[in-house]
Design an enzyme around this catalytic site. Structure first.
Site, PDB file in Angstrom:
ATOM      1  N   TYR A   1      80.970   5.180  43.523  1.00  0.00           N
ATOM      2  CA  TYR A   1      80.139   5.409  44.715  1.00  0.00           C
ATOM      3  C   TYR A   1      80.032   4.161  45.581  1.00  0.00           C
ATOM      4  O   TYR A   1      79.930   4.269  46.798  1.00  0.00           O
ATOM      5  CB  TYR A   1      78.752   5.960  44.325  1.00  0.00           C
ATOM      6  CG  TYR A   1      78.858   7.418  43.925  1.00  0.00           C
ATOM      7  CD1 TYR A   1      78.893   8.421  44.892  1.00  0.00           C
ATOM      8  CD2 TYR A   1      79.005   7.789  42.595  1.00  0.00           C
ATOM      9  CE1 TYR A   1      79.052   9.756  44.541  1.00  0.00           C
ATOM     10  CE2 TYR A   1      79.162   9.115  42.229  1.00  0.00           C
ATOM     11  CZ  TYR A   1      79.189  10.093  43.207  1.00  0.00           C
ATOM     12  OH  TYR A   1      79.364  11.414  42.853  1.00  0.00           O
TER      13      TYR A   1
ATOM     14  N   ARG B   1      82.816   4.328  47.899  1.00  0.00           N
ATOM     15  CA  ARG B   1      82.541   5.287  48.986  1.00  0.00           C
ATOM     16  C   ARG B   1      81.538   4.679  49.971  1.00  0.00           C
ATOM     17  O   ARG B   1      81.639   4.857  51.171  1.00  0.00           O
ATOM     18  CB  ARG B   1      81.935   6.606  48.465  1.00  0.00           C
ATOM     19  CG  ARG B   1      82.576   7.212  47.240  1.00  0.00           C
ATOM     20  CD  ARG B   1      83.629   8.228  47.602  1.00  0.00           C
ATOM     21  NE  ARG B   1      84.948   7.629  47.718  1.00  0.00           N
ATOM     22  CZ  ARG B   1      85.632   7.081  46.715  1.00  0.00           C
ATOM     23  NH1 ARG B   1      85.147   7.001  45.492  1.00  0.00           N
ATOM     24  NH2 ARG B   1      86.831   6.577  46.930  1.00  0.00           N
TER      25      ARG B   1
ATOM     26  N   HIS C   1      73.109  17.674  50.092  1.00  0.00           N
ATOM     27  CA  HIS C   1      73.671  17.031  48.901  1.00  0.00           C
ATOM     28  C   HIS C   1      73.323  15.543  48.826  1.00  0.00           C
ATOM     29  O   HIS C   1      73.982  14.787  48.111  1.00  0.00           O
ATOM     30  CB  HIS C   1      75.191  17.239  48.866  1.00  0.00           C
ATOM     31  CG  HIS C   1      75.586  18.662  48.588  1.00  0.00           C
ATOM     32  ND1 HIS C   1      76.867  19.141  48.769  1.00  0.00           N
ATOM     33  CD2 HIS C   1      74.853  19.713  48.119  1.00  0.00           C
ATOM     34  CE1 HIS C   1      76.903  20.432  48.428  1.00  0.00           C
ATOM     35  NE2 HIS C   1      75.701  20.797  48.048  1.00  0.00           N
TER      36      HIS C   1
ATOM     37  N   CYS D   1      65.700   5.663  41.936  1.00  0.00           N
ATOM     38  CA  CYS D   1      65.436   5.167  40.588  1.00  0.00           C
ATOM     39  C   CYS D   1      65.096   6.349  39.694  1.00  0.00           C
ATOM     40  O   CYS D   1      64.192   7.128  39.999  1.00  0.00           O
ATOM     41  CB  CYS D   1      64.271   4.179  40.602  1.00  0.00           C
ATOM     42  SG  CYS D   1      63.806   3.660  38.933  1.00  0.00           S
TER      43      CYS D   1
ATOM     44  N   GLY E   1      84.336  23.189  58.525  1.00  0.00           N
ATOM     45  CA  GLY E   1      84.985  22.223  57.627  1.00  0.00           C
ATOM     46  C   GLY E   1      84.545  22.259  56.188  1.00  0.00           C
ATOM     47  O   GLY E   1      84.419  21.215  55.557  1.00  0.00           O
TER      48      GLY E   1
ATOM     49  N   SER F   1      85.229  24.379  52.309  1.00  0.00           N
ATOM     50  CA  SER F   1      86.118  25.315  51.617  1.00  0.00           C
ATOM     51  C   SER F   1      85.354  26.506  51.050  1.00  0.00           C
ATOM     52  O   SER F   1      85.969  27.420  50.508  1.00  0.00           O
ATOM     53  CB  SER F   1      86.861  24.584  50.499  1.00  0.00           C
ATOM     54  OG  SER F   1      85.927  24.017  49.613  1.00  0.00           O
TER      55      SER F   1
ATOM     56  N   GLU G   1      91.862  28.470  55.815  1.00  0.00           N
ATOM     57  CA  GLU G   1      90.906  29.558  55.620  1.00  0.00           C
ATOM     58  C   GLU G   1      90.074  29.294  54.374  1.00  0.00           C
ATOM     59  O   GLU G   1      90.621  29.112  53.293  1.00  0.00           O
ATOM     60  CB  GLU G   1      91.653  30.884  55.409  1.00  0.00           C
ATOM     61  CG  GLU G   1      92.234  31.439  56.675  1.00  0.00           C
ATOM     62  CD  GLU G   1      92.636  32.904  56.536  1.00  0.00           C
ATOM     63  OE1 GLU G   1      92.256  33.554  55.543  1.00  0.00           O
ATOM     64  OE2 GLU G   1      93.346  33.379  57.440  1.00  0.00           O
TER      65      GLU G   1
ATOM     66  N   ALA H   1      88.511  19.952  63.462  1.00  0.00           N
ATOM     67  CA  ALA H   1      87.130  20.004  63.958  1.00  0.00           C
ATOM     68  C   ALA H   1      86.948  19.156  65.219  1.00  0.00           C
ATOM     69  O   ALA H   1      86.243  19.562  66.152  1.00  0.00           O
ATOM     70  CB  ALA H   1      86.171  19.535  62.863  1.00  0.00           C
TER      71      ALA H   1
HETATM   72  P1  OAD Z   1      86.254  20.548  50.577  1.00  0.00           P
HETATM   73  O1  OAD Z   1      87.103  19.339  50.364  1.00  0.00           O
HETATM   74  O2  OAD Z   1      86.116  21.514  49.466  1.00  0.00           O
HETATM   75  O3  OAD Z   1      86.823  21.352  51.819  1.00  0.00           O
HETATM   76  C1  OAD Z   1      87.147  20.702  53.023  1.00  0.00           C
HETATM   77  C2  OAD Z   1      87.437  21.739  54.079  1.00  0.00           C
HETATM   78  O4  OAD Z   1      87.656  21.054  55.288  1.00  0.00           O
HETATM   79  C3  OAD Z   1      88.669  22.606  53.827  1.00  0.00           C
HETATM   80  O5  OAD Z   1      88.353  23.950  54.126  1.00  0.00           O
HETATM   81  C4  OAD Z   1      89.698  22.092  54.859  1.00  0.00           C
HETATM   82  O6  OAD Z   1      90.490  23.157  55.400  1.00  0.00           O
HETATM   83  C5  OAD Z   1      88.786  21.597  55.944  1.00  0.00           C
HETATM   84  N1  OAD Z   1      89.373  20.512  56.763  1.00  0.00           N
HETATM   85  C6  OAD Z   1      90.133  19.459  56.389  1.00  0.00           C
HETATM   86  N2  OAD Z   1      90.426  18.671  57.442  1.00  0.00           N
HETATM   87  C7  OAD Z   1      89.823  19.255  58.522  1.00  0.00           C
HETATM   88  C8  OAD Z   1      89.738  18.929  59.908  1.00  0.00           C
HETATM   89  N3  OAD Z   1      90.323  17.846  60.411  1.00  0.00           N
HETATM   90  N4  OAD Z   1      89.032  19.760  60.713  1.00  0.00           N
HETATM   91  C9  OAD Z   1      88.427  20.878  60.213  1.00  0.00           C
HETATM   92  N5  OAD Z   1      88.475  21.222  58.919  1.00  0.00           N
HETATM   93  C10 OAD Z   1      89.161  20.431  58.086  1.00  0.00           C
HETATM   94  O7  OAD Z   1      84.837  20.023  51.075  1.00  0.00           O
HETATM   95  P2  OAD Z   1      83.428  20.757  51.077  1.00  0.00           P
HETATM   96  O8  OAD Z   1      83.594  22.226  51.254  1.00  0.00           O
HETATM   97  O9  OAD Z   1      82.571  20.029  52.018  1.00  0.00           O
HETATM   98  O10 OAD Z   1      79.394  18.352  46.743  1.00  0.00           O
HETATM   99  O11 OAD Z   1      82.924  20.483  49.614  1.00  0.00           O
HETATM  100  C11 OAD Z   1      81.666  20.987  49.233  1.00  0.00           C
HETATM  101  C12 OAD Z   1      81.037  20.113  48.194  1.00  0.00           C
HETATM  102  O12 OAD Z   1      81.939  19.926  47.107  1.00  0.00           O
HETATM  103  C13 OAD Z   1      80.746  18.704  48.630  1.00  0.00           C
HETATM  104  O13 OAD Z   1      79.563  18.585  49.388  1.00  0.00           O
HETATM  105  C14 OAD Z   1      80.631  17.985  47.351  1.00  0.00           C
HETATM  106  C15 OAD Z   1      81.806  18.568  46.611  1.00  0.00           C
HETATM  107  O14 OAD Z   1      81.683  18.635  45.263  1.00  0.00           O
HETATM  108  C16 OAD Z   1      78.724  17.442  46.029  1.00  0.00           C
HETATM  109  O15 OAD Z   1      79.104  16.294  45.897  1.00  0.00           O
HETATM  110  C17 OAD Z   1      77.485  17.993  45.412  1.00  0.00           C
END
Ligand code: OAD
Length: 227
Positions: A52, A55, A102, A110, A169, A171, A198, A213
């Site tokens: 982290y 990050r 999240h 802490c 953006g 999944s 999709e 996006a």
């Molecule tokens: P994902 O990595 O699962 O999905 C990313 C999405 O962004 C996909 O649908 C891609 O098609 C899309 N994408 C990528 N580049 C893009 C762009 N330039 N413009 C538009 N779309 C784009 O990420 P999340 O769905 O955010 O949780 O993941 C959900 C959660 O899973 C996160 O918040 C995290 C992770 O585990 C925790 O850490 C609790």
């Protein structure tokens, strides 16, 4: 119009922040369970902290993109609740009010005394002790698998009064956020889905807007603002 916007990693991809999926269950080379669960932290806090901290250091090199800025403009002019699954602070830096469901990389918590601090400067791989109770290490205030996301009742209240849900953006793989789209359809809200690929939970009733996006969100916002 009253809107809820749910964002995921894809909105920050054009700022240079890596998304989560697509790597075979790996997050930047680590099994997700190792770096995003309380058990992973328990088993190897040094590895999780280093992960982290990398990050958190990375946030110093990225900026909000046109999609974040467009949503800020929309929020200034309409009744818009922005909910993000992202732990970066790019919406906030663009000037939006958000429910960060999240958590946030730039907050530390802490586990002994529940103190939460905002911290952008402690970026070394050394643990940071809690200034309140002296506990040897704070953890990132991000929600790990098996933990309850933040702001759920406020998000549900915003959804109940909204006319449209816009999902950008993500999944659609992680609940409860992934369930909001189905809930919105069933409740009769208009639904708009924008992403590069999709998502798992896309439905023919949704207005599907494929693409980046940073290009598509400003276009959508201009339409909604009648420009
Ligand atoms: P994902 O990595 O699962 O999905 C990313 C999405 O962004 C996909 O649908 C891609 O098609 C899309 N994408 C990528 N580049 C893009 C762009 N330039 N413009 C538009 N779309 C784009 O990420 P999340 O769905 O955010 O949780 O993941 C959900 C959660 O899973 C996160 O918040 C995290 C992770 O585990 C925790 O850490 C609790």
């Amino acid at each position: 119009m009253s809107l809820v916007v749910l964002t995921g990693a894809g909105i920050s991809a054009d700022s240079g922040v890596a998304t989560f999926r697509g790597g075979g269950g790996l997050w930047e080379g680590h099994p997700v369970e190792a770096v995003a669960t309380p058990e992973g932290w328990e088993a190897d806090p040094a590895l999780v902290w280093r992960f982290y901290q990398e990050r958190r250091r990375g946030l110093c090199d990225v900026e909000p993109n046109a999609a974040h800025h467009a949503l800020t403009e929309l929020q200034q002019r309409q009744d818009v609740t922005i909910v993000t699954q992202n732990v970066d602070d790019l919406h906030q830096r663009a000037g939006s009010e958000v429910f960060a469901m999240h958590g946030e990389l730039r907050r530390l918590k802490c586990e002994e005394c529940d103190t939460v601090i905002r911290d952008e400067d402690s970026l070394s791989d050394e643990f940071l002790p809690c200034a309140n109770c002296g506990h040897e290490r704070m953890r990132p205030d991000v929600v790990w698998f098996g933990e309850v996301p933040y702001h759920l009742s406020a998000i549900e209240a915003a959804l109940r009064k909204a006319e449209m849900l816009v999902v950008i953006g993500t999944s659609g793989a992680v609940y409860p956020a992934a369930g909001y789209l189905e809930w919105a359809r069933a409740a009769g809200l208009a639904t708009v889905v924008q992403a590069l690929d999709e998502p798992d939970n896309l439905h023919p009733k949704d207005l599907w807007v494929p693409g980046r996006a940073s290009e598509e969100v400003p276009r959508l916002v201009s339409n909604w603002l009648g420009e």
